[in-house]
Motif scaffolding. Structure first.
Motif, PDB file in Angstrom:
ATOM      1  N   VAL A  78       0.839  -1.208   0.000  1.00 32.81           N
ATOM      2  CA  VAL A  78       0.000   0.000   0.000  1.00 32.81           C
ATOM      3  C   VAL A  78       0.869   1.253   0.000  1.00 32.81           C
ATOM      4  O   VAL A  78       0.627   2.191  -0.766  1.00 32.81           O
ATOM      5  N   VAL A  79       1.905   1.268   0.828  1.00 33.88           N
ATOM      6  CA  VAL A  79       2.785   2.445   0.897  1.00 33.88           C
ATOM      7  C   VAL A  79       3.525   2.629  -0.424  1.00 33.88           C
ATOM      8  O   VAL A  79       3.627   3.746  -0.936  1.00 33.88           O
ATOM      9  N   PHE A  80       4.042   1.531  -1.005  1.00 28.32           N
ATOM     10  CA  PHE A  80       4.746   1.637  -2.283  1.00 28.32           C
ATOM     11  C   PHE A  80       3.838   2.244  -3.350  1.00 28.32           C
ATOM     12  O   PHE A  80       4.242   3.154  -4.076  1.00 28.32           O
ATOM     13  N   ILE A  83       3.018   5.989  -2.741  1.00 32.44           N
ATOM     14  CA  ILE A  83       4.128   6.893  -3.050  1.00 32.44           C
ATOM     15  C   ILE A  83       4.454   6.893  -4.545  1.00 32.44           C
ATOM     16  O   ILE A  83       4.676   7.948  -5.142  1.00 32.44           O
ATOM     17  N   ASN A  84       4.474   5.708  -5.163  1.00 37.32           N
ATOM     18  CA  ASN A  84       4.966   5.594  -6.534  1.00 37.32           C
ATOM     19  C   ASN A  84       3.899   5.362  -7.602  1.00 37.32           C
ATOM     20  O   ASN A  84       4.201   5.452  -8.789  1.00 37.32           O
ATOM     21  N   TYR A  91       4.360   8.232 -15.788  1.00 39.46           N
ATOM     22  CA  TYR A  91       5.695   8.493 -16.339  1.00 39.46           C
ATOM     23  C   TYR A  91       6.584   7.261 -16.442  1.00 39.46           C
ATOM     24  O   TYR A  91       7.694   7.348 -16.957  1.00 39.46           O
ATOM     25  N   GLY A  92       6.155   6.117 -15.912  1.00 39.05           N
ATOM     26  CA  GLY A  92       7.016   4.936 -15.899  1.00 39.05           C
ATOM     27  C   GLY A  92       8.210   5.131 -14.978  1.00 39.05           C
ATOM     28  O   GLY A  92       9.307   4.657 -15.268  1.00 39.05           O
ATOM     29  N   GLN A  93       7.985   5.810 -13.853  1.00 41.74           N
ATOM     30  CA  GLN A  93       9.068   6.122 -12.925  1.00 41.74           C
ATOM     31  C   GLN A  93       8.619   5.910 -11.482  1.00 41.74           C
ATOM     32  O   GLN A  93       7.447   6.086 -11.166  1.00 41.74           O
ATOM     33  N   THR A  94       9.570   5.568 -10.621  1.00 42.53           N
ATOM     34  CA  THR A  94       9.374   5.670  -9.182  1.00 42.53           C
ATOM     35  C   THR A  94       9.898   7.039  -8.784  1.00 42.53           C
ATOM     36  O   THR A  94      10.465   7.763  -9.618  1.00 42.53           O
ATOM     37  N   VAL A  95       9.751   7.408  -7.533  1.00 45.10           N
ATOM     38  CA  VAL A  95      10.255   8.710  -7.083  1.00 45.10           C
ATOM     39  C   VAL A  95      11.768   8.792  -7.296  1.00 45.10           C
ATOM     40  O   VAL A  95      12.290   9.795  -7.797  1.00 45.10           O
ATOM     41  N   GLY A  96      12.488   7.737  -6.930  1.00 53.29           N
ATOM     42  CA  GLY A  96      13.945   7.730  -7.115  1.00 53.29           C
ATOM     43  C   GLY A  96      14.341   7.857  -8.570  1.00 53.29           C
ATOM     44  O   GLY A  96      15.273   8.596  -8.909  1.00 53.29           O
ATOM     45  N   LYS A  97      13.647   7.160  -9.444  1.00 53.35           N
ATOM     46  CA  LYS A  97      13.943   7.267 -10.874  1.00 53.35           C
ATOM     47  C   LYS A  97      13.609   8.668 -11.380  1.00 53.35           C
ATOM     48  O   LYS A  97      14.318   9.214 -12.222  1.00 53.35           O
ATOM     49  N   ARG A  98      12.548   9.259 -10.882  1.00 52.08           N
ATOM     50  CA  ARG A  98      12.180  10.615 -11.312  1.00 52.08           C
ATOM     51  C   ARG A  98      13.253  11.623 -10.895  1.00 52.08           C
ATOM     52  O   ARG A  98      13.622  12.502 -11.666  1.00 52.08           O
ATOM     53  N   ILE A  99      13.740  11.495  -9.683  1.00 48.84           N
ATOM     54  CA  ILE A  99      14.784  12.406  -9.186  1.00 48.84           C
ATOM     55  C   ILE A  99      16.045  12.290 -10.032  1.00 48.84           C
ATOM     56  O   ILE A  99      16.680  13.296 -10.368  1.00 48.84           O
ATOM     57  N   LEU A 100      16.411  11.063 -10.412  1.00 47.62           N
ATOM     58  CA  LEU A 100      17.645  10.833 -11.171  1.00 47.62           C
ATOM     59  C   LEU A 100      17.436  10.816 -12.687  1.00 47.62           C
ATOM     60  O   LEU A 100      18.331  10.480 -13.435  1.00 47.62           O
ATOM     61  N   LYS A 101      16.218  11.187 -13.111  1.00 46.10           N
ATOM     62  CA  LYS A 101      15.892  11.300 -14.540  1.00 46.10           C
ATOM     63  C   LYS A 101      16.070   9.974 -15.286  1.00 46.10           C
ATOM     64  O   LYS A 101      16.665   9.916 -16.354  1.00 46.10           O
ATOM     65  N   LEU A 102      15.529   8.910 -14.683  1.00 47.74           N
ATOM     66  CA  LEU A 102      15.495   7.594 -15.304  1.00 47.74           C
ATOM     67  C   LEU A 102      14.039   7.250 -15.580  1.00 47.74           C
ATOM     68  O   LEU A 102      13.144   7.782 -14.939  1.00 47.74           O
ATOM     69  N   ALA A 103      13.810   6.351 -16.520  1.00 45.39           N
ATOM     70  CA  ALA A 103      12.445   5.908 -16.793  1.00 45.39           C
ATOM     71  C   ALA A 103      12.444   4.450 -17.192  1.00 45.39           C
ATOM     72  O   ALA A 103      13.392   3.949 -17.805  1.00 45.39           O
TER      73      ALA A 103
END
Length: 168
Positions: A78-80, A83-84, A91-103
């Motif tokens: 539920v938390v995952f 948040i994501n 966008y096909g991203q998690t928060v970490g991927k969004r911060i580091l500009k990954l997809a």
């Protein structure tokens, strides 16, 4: 006879994994995104799990029962998704991927269907962790697949995805 004249040598064509022209994400960037995601989840799930009493038996040295483990897993899921979920869907991203500009993209370079991606990339491999004895070894093998030339872990292979670096 030289290698260029050897009719029995394997083909020497250049292989590319970049259907969209976007480069594959660096291994270090993927690790960084996973660490960011993990820290965010840890900061949210620990207090919730504590309030639900999932850690009550730790001080006495008792192992949590199946019900407590199932509740802990449900809290994590539920938390995952809380948040994501928005970022994965749009966008096909998690928060970490969004911060580091990954997809996360499919093999054609498109944003994958998010429910299928979640089930194959995250939920399936989260459940593998609970297999006694071999679950941890399978997860280790999953992560070690990042050292292949195409940088696709087992969770990428099962979901038909790859992770790319977005332009700045």
């Amino acid at each position: 006879m030289t290698d260029t004249q050897n009719p029995y040598q394997s083909p020497q064509a250049e292989l590319t994994h970049e259907a969209t022209g976007l480069p594959l994400a660096a291994r270090g960037s993927r690790l960084g995104a996973a660490l960011i995601d993990g820290m965010i989840l840890l900061c949210v799930t620990l207090p919730i799990s504590y309030l639900l009493g999932l850690y009550d038996g730790i001080m006495e040295g008792t192992q949590p029962g199946f019900g407590q483990q199932a509740l802990g897993s449900l809290v994590g899921i539920v938390v995952f998704l809380a948040i994501n979920g928005h970022f994965l869907k749009n966008y096909g991203q998690t928060v970490g991927k969004r911060i580091l500009k990954l997809a996360i993209v499919d093999l054609q370079g498109n944003k994958p269907e998010w429910i299928t991606m979640y089930l194959k990339r995250y939920l399936l491999w989260g459940l593998v962790a609970y297999i006694p004895i071999i679950g941890g070894l399978v997860l280790l093998a999953n992560y070690l697949f990042i050292f292949r030339e195409d940088r696709r872990c087992l969770h990428d292979l099962t979901a038909g995805t790859r992770v790319v670096q977005l332009p700045n």
